[in-house]
Design an enzyme around this catalytic site. Structure first.
Site, short mmCIF file in Angstrom:
data_model
loop_
_atom_site.label_atom_id
_atom_site.label_comp_id
_atom_site.label_asym_id
_atom_site.label_seq_id
_atom_site.Cartn_x
_atom_site.Cartn_y
_atom_site.Cartn_z
CD GLU A 13 46.13 59.20 28.55
OE1 GLU A 13 45.41 57.93 28.59
OE2 GLU A 13 46.58 59.96 29.34
CE LYS A 60 45.08 54.57 30.72
NZ LYS A 60 44.79 56.13 30.79
CB CYS A 63 48.31 57.93 31.42
SG CYS A 63 47.93 59.55 32.61
#
Length: 511
Positions: free
Chosen positions: A273, A333, A384
């Protein structure tokens, strides 16, 4: 002597030993229980401390009224969460303390409910269900929830881990909480041998669970950890494109090592990321740097980028980059970080706190799971923070993602206890869904976790590193993947029903 027509009214039962504890001893037990819970989590990983810590918390609450139990639960949570969430300090000590103060309220509410259910038969079961309910609530509110430090995440590779394949992370938390409650029951109940034996049996049950076998497929996954120039809130540094160049250079180095036979030839390559700090859609130079590195390695590469959406918004994107055609399919995301990727209640927080403006453009969430075709496989992209959220990971696996790929940027929290905690989450997810998990991080910990939860390779932090790992491709679904949130909901209903029955009984006794 008071008598009725049917005979003598019996005297009230004597309080059990735990009910006679002085307040200072209860506080000590709650605090020690919270400390043991912290010791169970990475990086220490003293996993047996988790049921022992919960057992001490239960002893501190046993025999209390709900109001006192709530305060004791709050104390235990403070002692646990202050060090467990210490990684939040780079954002600001005030933010860290506020986070702990708010999250501890959930433990206080759970403790108040526990004080009621302790009066019911089989109360260790109901306590375990209440613990799961508390963690469920923490993962839901406020501002999208914060499921960090769930007790299951202290069990990355332990006897309890196998429960993840049956009922996911909630069932692991339930098993640990039940074990701790049984240990406490062995000290305060009339028959001590039975609950003690059951407490020992709970984790040992996982040894009887069948394990999925290898399916004969594998893929070589390249991982690049490029590192960043700064630290803390300014980890990406002041000079633009340094992070981009670091990861492009790492990709070139991986390509060279593979050509020279020092590493396996990759089928796909994973970058972290934020592996580019420049939007490759809008900046031709960034686009060229990425394309040259991907062309050099010669295989589809997953690039982590923050890209502009219109003039005011952005998205955290996992972008498949083809060595010939360039950028293609992507995953945006879904579970965004409050105050990191967007500012909730902007009008209030932007006025009160200058740090809130560091978020910059407000992120918008994606609405599709991260199943992305890359070369010979469909990888499951998880970004993440999302690895802590059951639904996001489960939906990605159900969409066909295998292996799972966690792109992460922990640069702000490098060398804190956050990276090892996040790695433990990947271990649980691997077992939960029978999938290998590959993590690529800007500063570490990059890692490869086997489907049975074992960390087969990992990097150190704050260094540039790379590797190509041979990863099994599994497609067989676990019970947890198939049933989804059903075990969690069953436990939530159990906990709510126990509270209802206990409150009804208490009201009847007060009449």
């Amino acid at each position: 002597m008071v008598q009725e027509k049917q005979g003598v009214v019996p005297p009230p039962p004597e309080p059990e030993p735990a009910q006679e504890w002085p307040l200072w001893s209860r506080l000590a037990a709650a605090a020690l229980g919270g400390l043991l819970l912290f010791l169970a989590f990475p990086p220490l990983n003293w996993w047996l401390c988790a049921p022992l810590g919960i057992g001490l918390v239960v002893l501190s609450l046993y025999g209390c009224r709900p109001r006192r139990a709530a305060w004791l639960g709050y104390v235990a949570a403070l002692v646990f969460l202050l060090p467990a969430l210490a990684w939040a300090r780079p954002i600001g000590v005030d933010a860290w303390l506020a986070l702990v103060a708010v999250e501890s309220l959930f433990y206080a509410a759970m403790a108040a409910g526990a004080a009621l259910v302790f009066r019911l038969p089989l109360w260790p079961l109901w306590f375990g269900a209440l613990w799961v309910a508390m963690e469920w609530a923490r993962g839901l509110v406020p501002v999208g929830g914060f499921p960090w430090a769930r007790v299951a995440f202290s069990q990355g590779e332990t006897l309890f881990t196998g429960f993840a394949a049956l009922g996911g992370v909630p069932l692991v938390s339930f098993a640990v909480a039940l074990c701790g409650a049984l240990l406490a029951f062995a000290l305060v109940g009339p028959r001590r041998i039975v609950p003690a034996a059951l407490a020992l049996a709970v984790p040992l049950l996982t040894l009887l669970l069948p394990r999925p076998g290898d399916e004969g497929r594998s893929v070589n996954v390249g991982i690049v950890q490029g590192n960043v120039p700064g630290e803390g809130m300014y980890a990406l540094g002041d000079e633009p494109a340094v992070v981009l160049r670091n990861h492009a250079n790492g990709t070139h180095a991986l390509a060279k090592a593979a050509r020279e036979g020092k590493l396996l030839k990759p089928d796909v390559v994973i970058l972290p990321e934020n592996s580019t700090d420049i939007d490759p859609y809008r900046d031709q130079t960034a686009r060229q740097i990425i394309h040259e590195s991907v062309k050099d390695v010669g295989v589809p590469t997953l690039v982590g980028a923050v890209v502009a959406i219109g003039e005011e918004n952005r998205a955290t994107r996992s972008l498949v980059w083809d060595p010939i055609t360039g950028p293609g399919a992507y995953y945006d995301k879904q579970q965004l970080v409050p105050f990191g990727e967007y500012t909730p209640f902007k009008e209030i927080f932007l006025t009160l706190f200058k740090r809130a403006s560091l978020v910059g453009r407000q992120s918008v969430a994606g609405d599709k799971p991260g199943a992305l075709r890359m070369g010979p496989v469909t990888i499951g992209a998880v970004n993440c923070y999302e690895v802590a959220f059951d639904r996001v990971v489960r939906d990605t696996v159900r969409a066909g993602g295998t292996p799972l790929v966690v792109q992460t940027n922990n640069a702000t929290y490098a060398l804190s206890n956050l990276p090892p905690q996040q790695l433990a989450m990947s271990q649980l997810r691997a077992v939960e869904h029978n999938r290998a998990v590959v993590t690529a991080a800007t500063t570490g910990i990059s890692a490869y976790v086997t489907p049975d939860g074992r960390v087969a390779w990992q990097t150190k932090e704050r260094v540039a590193d790379m590797n190509v790992v041979k990863v099994p491709v599994r497609t067989q679904a676990t019970v947890a993947t198939r049933v989804g949130a059903a075990p969690e909901w069953a436990l939530l209903v159990m906990g709510a029903a126990a509270i209802g029955v206990a409150a009804w009984r208490r009201k009847g006794e007060e009449r």
